[in-house]
Write a protein that holds these residues in place. Structure first.
Motif, PDB file in Angstrom:
ATOM      1  N   ASP A 166      -6.641   1.252   6.443  1.00 46.48           N
ATOM      2  CA  ASP A 166      -6.223   0.869   5.098  1.00 46.48           C
ATOM      3  C   ASP A 166      -6.360  -0.644   4.955  1.00 46.48           C
ATOM      4  O   ASP A 166      -5.627  -1.409   5.578  1.00 46.48           O
ATOM      5  N   THR A 203     -14.103   1.547   8.131  1.00 44.05           N
ATOM      6  CA  THR A 203     -14.485   2.551   9.127  1.00 44.05           C
ATOM      7  C   THR A 203     -15.563   1.967  10.038  1.00 44.05           C
ATOM      8  O   THR A 203     -16.197   0.962   9.712  1.00 44.05           O
ATOM      9  N   LEU A 208      -5.246   7.696  10.499  1.00 44.83           N
ATOM     10  CA  LEU A 208      -5.211   6.297  10.096  1.00 44.83           C
ATOM     11  C   LEU A 208      -5.044   5.392  11.303  1.00 44.83           C
ATOM     12  O   LEU A 208      -4.310   5.709  12.245  1.00 44.83           O
ATOM     13  N   GLU A 226     -17.011  -1.048   4.735  1.00 40.28           N
ATOM     14  CA  GLU A 226     -15.847  -1.176   3.874  1.00 40.28           C
ATOM     15  C   GLU A 226     -16.145  -0.473   2.556  1.00 40.28           C
ATOM     16  O   GLU A 226     -17.065  -0.870   1.819  1.00 40.28           O
ATOM     17  N   VAL A 255      -9.671   5.851  10.007  1.00 33.58           N
ATOM     18  CA  VAL A 255     -10.011   4.869   8.980  1.00 33.58           C
ATOM     19  C   VAL A 255      -8.863   3.879   8.869  1.00 33.58           C
ATOM     20  O   VAL A 255      -7.732   4.164   9.256  1.00 33.58           O
ATOM     21  N   TRP A 275     -17.714  10.484   1.450  1.00 33.27           N
ATOM     22  CA  TRP A 275     -17.524   9.330   0.570  1.00 33.27           C
ATOM     23  C   TRP A 275     -18.857   8.776   0.063  1.00 33.27           C
ATOM     24  O   TRP A 275     -18.951   7.630  -0.354  1.00 33.27           O
ATOM     25  N   SER A 289      -6.357  -1.999   1.753  1.00 32.24           N
ATOM     26  CA  SER A 289      -6.159  -2.076   0.313  1.00 32.24           C
ATOM     27  C   SER A 289      -5.593  -3.417  -0.133  1.00 32.24           C
ATOM     28  O   SER A 289      -5.498  -3.681  -1.336  1.00 32.24           O
ATOM     29  N   SER A 294       0.824  -1.191   0.000  1.00 31.70           N
ATOM     30  CA  SER A 294       0.000   0.000   0.000  1.00 31.70           C
ATOM     31  C   SER A 294       0.868   1.255   0.000  1.00 31.70           C
ATOM     32  O   SER A 294       1.873   1.321   0.711  1.00 31.70           O
ATOM     33  N   LEU A 297     -11.214   0.666   2.148  1.00 33.49           N
ATOM     34  CA  LEU A 297     -10.987   1.413   3.391  1.00 33.49           C
ATOM     35  C   LEU A 297     -12.063   1.022   4.394  1.00 33.49           C
ATOM     36  O   LEU A 297     -13.248   0.955   4.046  1.00 33.49           O
ATOM     37  N   VAL A 323      -8.145   9.201   1.320  1.00 36.26           N
ATOM     38  CA  VAL A 323      -7.832   9.255   2.756  1.00 36.26           C
ATOM     39  C   VAL A 323      -7.544  10.683   3.180  1.00 36.26           C
ATOM     40  O   VAL A 323      -7.999  11.151   4.226  1.00 36.26           O
ATOM     41  N   LEU A 361      -6.514   6.153  -3.765  1.00 35.45           N
ATOM     42  CA  LEU A 361      -6.506   5.788  -2.348  1.00 35.45           C
ATOM     43  C   LEU A 361      -5.965   6.908  -1.471  1.00 35.45           C
ATOM     44  O   LEU A 361      -6.603   7.313  -0.485  1.00 35.45           O
TER      45      LEU A 361
END
Length: 361
Positions: free
Chosen positions: A45, A143, A204, A187, A43, A150, A47, A5, A141, A199, A195
């Motif tokens: 990551d 949360t 993070l 998600e 949030v 978003w 990915s 990532s 991502l 963000v 990405l």
């Protein structure tokens, strides 16, 4: 091949290992990150997640015939979870499902995307479906709340711990008291090349934080709580990933037989570990009752409030009030269990009384 990532370049990032390779385990303050994630201000990551798409007019009815879940009438934006089982009813794939009206998106563990796409392609026959592994083009991502900015992104909302249509709870805890309610989970699908911009400056949290909240919510994960013998009943997955009244699919006979007439041989359990050693046992460590091995730890984390906690899969015959011991090498850890899957789960035909007072829909 693991894709790294770009967010690993953020200050303090320490890469995770195992199933979470390619993203950060934490960014230097794992317990603070857990608090922020639980509060909805950070949030995660994810990915490294795998993403498989299914397109074509037959996609939902086709997936319905293959899987444990009723998805024929899945509405655009609605979230679901499905299992693909072996003929013996053992879990082979577990996918998070959303449909946008033209494409069905399956979010899976990193190592599962290519095998899942290959398996689905073998099942196409003459139906109007197309399958693609798009993991290199899409990132995920995580949360604990919806992010207003978003709103244009596709988002999967974890149905756990709610008992879905056609589902059944194997827990002794009422849905209204289930610890999973403290962990709403979303998600978001993000184009991989967007990405970092998506963000932005948001705080993070690492995969360690996400795992801690997952374990505290009693949420099973493919590859952690599962092995080559796992059936859905053992992990309480009938509540979110199985529709007991849908048509025939591979593995259905085992699902129905165990649910109606038998008992799952093992059961998922939550463990509160003795924290006095200031260390954690490794996942895979033996769980013992006295000198007898009764199972294995499947996930273990340091939680920001509860301290060391774990999920384990143990034999059904272990009494719920037994104090267990987790053994990692020569190091023993006393473990108090909380029942997730009831010892008498299953055998619902003719059930009158019992430890389990599960919810079904």
């Amino acid at each position: 091949m693991t894709i790294k990532s770009p967010l690993l370049s953020r200050p303090g990032a320490v890469e995770a290992g195992g199933a979470d390779s390619g993203v950060a385990s934490h960014y230097g303050e794992p317990l603070r990150e857990q608090r922020a994630l639980a509060a909805g201000t950070a949030v995660v990551d994810l990915s490294h997640r795998g993403v498989v798409t299914v397109t074509g007019p037959d996609r939902l009815s086709w997936l319905n015939t293959l899987s444990s879940q009723q998805v024929t009438n899945l509405a655009p934006g609605e979230s679901s979870e499905l299992l693909l089982l072996s003929i013996q009813g053992r879990i082979e794939f577990d996918a998070r499902v959303i449909d946008d009206g033209a494409t069905t998106w399956l979010i899976v563990e990193a190592a599962e995307a290519a095998p899942l796409a290959e398996w689905l392609n073998r099942m196409k026959f003459m139906l109007r479906v197309e399958i693609a592994d798009v993991s290199d083009r899409w990132a995920v991502l995580g949360t604990t709340r919806r992010v207003e900015e978003w709103s244009g992104l596709k988002v999967w909302e974890d149905p756990w711990p709610h008992v879905g249509a056609g589902g059944y709870s194997y827990s002794v805890v009422a849905e209204a008291s289930h610890p999973g309610l403290e962990r709403p989970w979303f998600e978001y699908l993000v184009p991989a090349d967007e990405l970092e911009a998506t963000v932005g400056e948001r705080p993070l949290a690492g995969a360690w934080a996400a795992e801690a909240l997952r374990v505290a919510a009693w949420r099973p994960r493919l590859g952690a709580e599962t092995d080559d013998k796992t059936i859905p009943h053992e992990l309480d997955l009938l509540r979110t990933a199985v529709h007991l009244a849908k048509g025939c699919y591979k593995g259905q006979e085992t699902v129905a037989r165990v649910h109606n007439l038998g008992h799952p041989p093992r059961r998922l359990v939550f463990l509160q570990l003795d924290g006095s050693q200031h260390t954690l046992p490794a996942a895979g460590s033996e769980v013992r009752l006295g000198e007898r091995k009764v199972g294995n730890v499947t996930s273990v984390v340091q939680h920001y409030e509860m301290g060391p906690i774990a999920l384990a899969v143990i034999k059904r015959s272990v009494a719920p009030d037994e104090i267990l011991t987790v053994v990692d090498g020569d190091e023993p850890y006393t473990a108090a269990q909380e029942v997730i899957v009831a010892p008498d789960a299953g055998q619902v035909v003719g059930r009158q009384t019992g430890f389990l007072k599960g919810t079904h829909r």
